[in-house]
Enzyme design. Sequence first.
Site, mmCIF file in Angstrom:
data_model
loop_
_atom_site.group_PDB
_atom_site.id
_atom_site.type_symbol
_atom_site.label_atom_id
_atom_site.label_comp_id
_atom_site.label_asym_id
_atom_site.label_seq_id
_atom_site.Cartn_x
_atom_site.Cartn_y
_atom_site.Cartn_z
ATOM 1 N N ARG A 172 -2.920 -18.502 7.948
ATOM 2 C CA ARG A 172 -2.284 -18.673 9.253
ATOM 3 C C ARG A 172 -2.585 -17.416 10.060
ATOM 4 O O ARG A 172 -2.824 -16.355 9.504
ATOM 5 C CB ARG A 172 -0.764 -18.757 9.111
ATOM 6 N N ARG A 176 2.844 -15.043 18.757
ATOM 7 C CA ARG A 176 4.216 -15.008 19.244
ATOM 8 C C ARG A 176 4.225 -15.099 20.752
ATOM 9 O O ARG A 176 3.480 -14.373 21.402
ATOM 10 C CB ARG A 176 4.793 -13.639 18.918
ATOM 11 N N ARG A 249 -10.710 -5.060 -4.723
ATOM 12 C CA ARG A 249 -11.293 -4.373 -3.575
ATOM 13 C C ARG A 249 -10.627 -3.007 -3.548
ATOM 14 O O ARG A 249 -9.438 -2.884 -3.817
ATOM 15 C CB ARG A 249 -10.993 -5.169 -2.300
ATOM 16 N N ARG A 280 -8.555 1.757 9.847
ATOM 17 C CA ARG A 280 -7.392 2.216 10.598
ATOM 18 C C ARG A 280 -7.156 3.706 10.408
ATOM 19 O O ARG A 280 -7.685 4.312 9.472
ATOM 20 C CB ARG A 280 -6.130 1.435 10.252
ATOM 21 N N GLU A 300 -8.739 5.243 6.826
ATOM 22 C CA GLU A 300 -8.778 4.321 5.686
ATOM 23 C C GLU A 300 -10.094 3.560 5.676
ATOM 24 O O GLU A 300 -10.392 2.822 6.607
ATOM 25 C CB GLU A 300 -7.589 3.355 5.814
ATOM 26 N N TYR A 348 -1.219 -9.523 -5.323
ATOM 27 C CA TYR A 348 -0.691 -8.622 -4.308
ATOM 28 C C TYR A 348 0.789 -8.918 -4.112
ATOM 29 O O TYR A 348 1.177 -10.040 -3.807
ATOM 30 C CB TYR A 348 -1.419 -8.782 -2.954
ATOM 31 N N ASP A 350 4.348 -7.331 -2.123
ATOM 32 C CA ASP A 350 5.003 -6.303 -1.322
ATOM 33 C C ASP A 350 6.032 -5.597 -2.202
ATOM 34 O O ASP A 350 6.435 -6.124 -3.251
ATOM 35 C CB ASP A 350 5.694 -6.936 -0.103
HETATM 36 P P1 FAD Z 1 1.918 0.509 -9.080
HETATM 37 O O1 FAD Z 1 2.637 1.161 -7.981
HETATM 38 O O2 FAD Z 1 0.437 0.450 -9.023
HETATM 39 O O3 FAD Z 1 2.359 1.238 -10.437
HETATM 40 C C1 FAD Z 1 1.675 1.087 -11.647
HETATM 41 C C2 FAD Z 1 1.687 2.428 -12.359
HETATM 42 O O4 FAD Z 1 1.224 2.250 -13.694
HETATM 43 C C3 FAD Z 1 0.782 3.461 -11.709
HETATM 44 O O5 FAD Z 1 1.511 4.630 -11.420
HETATM 45 C C4 FAD Z 1 -0.294 3.715 -12.758
HETATM 46 O O6 FAD Z 1 -0.735 5.060 -12.778
HETATM 47 C C5 FAD Z 1 0.443 3.386 -14.039
HETATM 48 N N1 FAD Z 1 -0.437 2.991 -15.141
HETATM 49 C C6 FAD Z 1 -1.370 2.022 -15.127
HETATM 50 N N2 FAD Z 1 -2.007 1.976 -16.315
HETATM 51 C C7 FAD Z 1 -1.452 2.943 -17.100
HETATM 52 C C8 FAD Z 1 -1.698 3.397 -18.417
HETATM 53 N N3 FAD Z 1 -2.652 2.860 -19.183
HETATM 54 N N4 FAD Z 1 -0.951 4.411 -18.911
HETATM 55 C C9 FAD Z 1 0.011 5.002 -18.147
HETATM 56 N N5 FAD Z 1 0.263 4.599 -16.871
HETATM 57 C C10 FAD Z 1 -0.447 3.592 -16.359
HETATM 58 N N6 FAD Z 1 4.196 -3.167 0.188
HETATM 59 C C11 FAD Z 1 5.143 -3.264 1.165
HETATM 60 O O7 FAD Z 1 6.230 -3.799 0.915
HETATM 61 N N7 FAD Z 1 4.909 -2.755 2.416
HETATM 62 C C12 FAD Z 1 3.728 -2.149 2.743
HETATM 63 O O8 FAD Z 1 3.556 -1.709 3.891
HETATM 64 C C13 FAD Z 1 2.717 -2.048 1.741
HETATM 65 N N8 FAD Z 1 1.535 -1.465 2.019
HETATM 66 C C14 FAD Z 1 0.560 -1.430 1.065
HETATM 67 C C15 FAD Z 1 -0.673 -0.875 1.398
HETATM 68 C C16 FAD Z 1 -1.704 -0.866 0.469
HETATM 69 C C17 FAD Z 1 -3.018 -0.256 0.846
HETATM 70 C C18 FAD Z 1 -1.497 -1.438 -0.810
HETATM 71 C C19 FAD Z 1 -2.597 -1.492 -1.813
HETATM 72 C C20 FAD Z 1 -0.263 -1.965 -1.156
HETATM 73 C C21 FAD Z 1 0.780 -1.985 -0.228
HETATM 74 N N9 FAD Z 1 2.040 -2.492 -0.542
HETATM 75 C C22 FAD Z 1 3.001 -2.582 0.445
HETATM 76 C C23 FAD Z 1 2.345 -3.003 -1.904
HETATM 77 C C24 FAD Z 1 2.978 -1.936 -2.847
HETATM 78 O O9 FAD Z 1 2.093 -0.855 -2.979
HETATM 79 C C25 FAD Z 1 3.248 -2.569 -4.220
HETATM 80 O O10 FAD Z 1 4.125 -3.660 -4.087
HETATM 81 C C26 FAD Z 1 3.853 -1.652 -5.285
HETATM 82 O O11 FAD Z 1 3.333 -0.371 -5.247
HETATM 83 C C27 FAD Z 1 3.626 -2.234 -6.665
HETATM 84 O O12 FAD Z 1 4.293 -1.498 -7.676
HETATM 85 P P2 FAD Z 1 3.856 -1.657 -9.198
HETATM 86 O O13 FAD Z 1 4.850 -0.911 -10.000
HETATM 87 O O14 FAD Z 1 3.627 -3.085 -9.531
HETATM 88 O O15 FAD Z 1 2.397 -0.995 -9.283
#
Ligand code: FAD
Length: 369
Positions: A172, A176, A249, A280, A300, A348, A350
Site C-alpha cells: 500500500r 492522506r 540487506r 537519508r 545512511e 522485520y 518494530d
Molecule cells: P537485536 O536488537 O538485533 O538484538 C539481538 C542481539 O543478539 C544483538 O545485540 C546481537 O549482538 C546479539 N547476538 C546475536 N547473535 C549472538 C551470539 N551468537 N552470541 C551473543 N550475542 C548474539 N523499530 C521501531 O519500532 N521504530 C523504528 O523507527 C525502527 N527503526 C529501525 C531502523 C532500522 C535501520 C532497523 C534495521 C530496524 C528498525 N526498527 C525500528 C526495528 C528494531 O530495531 C527491532 O525491532 C529491534 O531492535 C529488535 O530487537 P531484537 O532483540 O529482536 O534484535
Amino acid sequence: KNEYDYLIVGSGLFGSVFAYEATKAGKKCLVIDKREHIGGNVYCENIEGINVHKYGAHIFHTNDKSLWNYVNQFVEFNNFTNSPMSLSKGKLYNLPFNMNTFNQLWGTKTPHEAKAKIDEQVAIYGVENPKNLEEQALSLVGKDIYDHFIKEYTEKQWGRKASELPAFIIKRLPVRFTFDNNYFNDIYQGIPIGGYNKLIEGMLEGIEVITKTDYFSDRNKFNKLSNKIVYSGKIDEYFDYKLGILEYRSLHFENEILETDNFQGNAVVNYNDANYDFTRIIEHKHFEFGKQNKTVITKEYPQEWNPGREAFYPINDVKNQSLFDEYKKLSLEEKNLIFGGRLSEYKYYDMHQVIALALTRSKKELENG
Ligand code: FAD
C-alpha cells in the site's frame, strides 16, 4: 541443577524483556551479547553529548496502551513526532504523502483537487495487473509521486531497478488528505528521555550481563550453565548454516560531527535522487530536542549483505522464506530452547512488536515452569 535458570543470548529488546520478566518471576538469568554493548539495534552511542542511533534511526510508536505503560516504567518518553522531509530534484517536500506534499508537488489546495490529481495520474499510468514494483507504485499513486519519492529511493535501497523488484514489496502507499506530517498513525510515540540505553539498562538492572561474548565461541560451556536457553541470534547460525544461508540487506552508516548547532532542522531527511548514494541523513539531536553547540549527522547507505556485515533487513522472498521454514521446523525439535526476536524469526519487527512478542513468550514459559 545448573547455575542459571536461563541463559539469554542477545541483549536486544527481545532478550532484555525476557530477562526482566524471568528475573521478576524469581528466576536466575545470565545475559550474553557478542557486541561490546547491550541493547542490540536500539543502542545509542554518545558523541558530543548527543545520543547517536548507531544502527539506524529508531522512533518508538504503538497503539497498545499497556505496552506504552510497560516501556514507561523503565524510562520516560518525550513527545517527539516523526515528520520526515524528502529532498527530491532540488526541492524539499513533507512526508508521509499528505496535503502539504501535494501542495508542494502540484500546487493543489483542497482535498478535492488533490484526489482528482491522483485519480487522473492513476488512470493514465496505472496497469491492470502490476507485475513489478514500478507498475505497482504507478497503479497506486501515479507517475509524479512515483518519480519524485519512490523510484530512485527504492532503487538505492534495494540495489536493483524498480522494474526488476517484486510488486509485493509495496503493498500500500498510504495517502492522506489532511495537512498532517506525522509519519505514524499510532496514538503513542516518542523517544526515551536520555536515549534508548536507559530503556535497556532499566530492564537489565540487577541482572548479570556479559558483553563481547559470542555464544558460539563455546556453546557447550554455555549450554551447561543453564537449564534453558533463550536465543535471539540468527536461526541459521544456530544450526551451523546446515541448510543454507538466509539472506539480508545491509546498511552502512557514516557519522560526521559538524561545527553547527543545526544542520538540517529535522531528525530525518530522505534523499530521493540517484545522484546521492545515501538514502537519508539523520540529525540525531532533534530526536531529543538537543541544544548542544555541535551536531552529529549520519548518512545512511544501503548495501549488499554478506555474512561479514550487519544483517538489517531480511529478504522475505519465496526462496529465503522456505529456507527459514525448514530451520523453523528444526527449531521446534530442540529441547529447552526458546527462539525469539528479529534474527531468529527472520522477520522485520518494530520495537513494540518485539516487546509484545517477548512478553507473550516469557509469560507462557514462566506460567508453565
Ligand atoms: P537485536 O536488537 O538485533 O538484538 C539481538 C542481539 O543478539 C544483538 O545485540 C546481537 O549482538 C546479539 N547476538 C546475536 N547473535 C549472538 C551470539 N551468537 N552470541 C551473543 N550475542 C548474539 N523499530 C521501531 O519500532 N521504530 C523504528 O523507527 C525502527 N527503526 C529501525 C531502523 C532500522 C535501520 C532497523 C534495521 C530496524 C528498525 N526498527 C525500528 C526495528 C528494531 O530495531 C527491532 O525491532 C529491534 O531492535 C529488535 O530487537 P531484537 O532483540 O529482536 O534484535
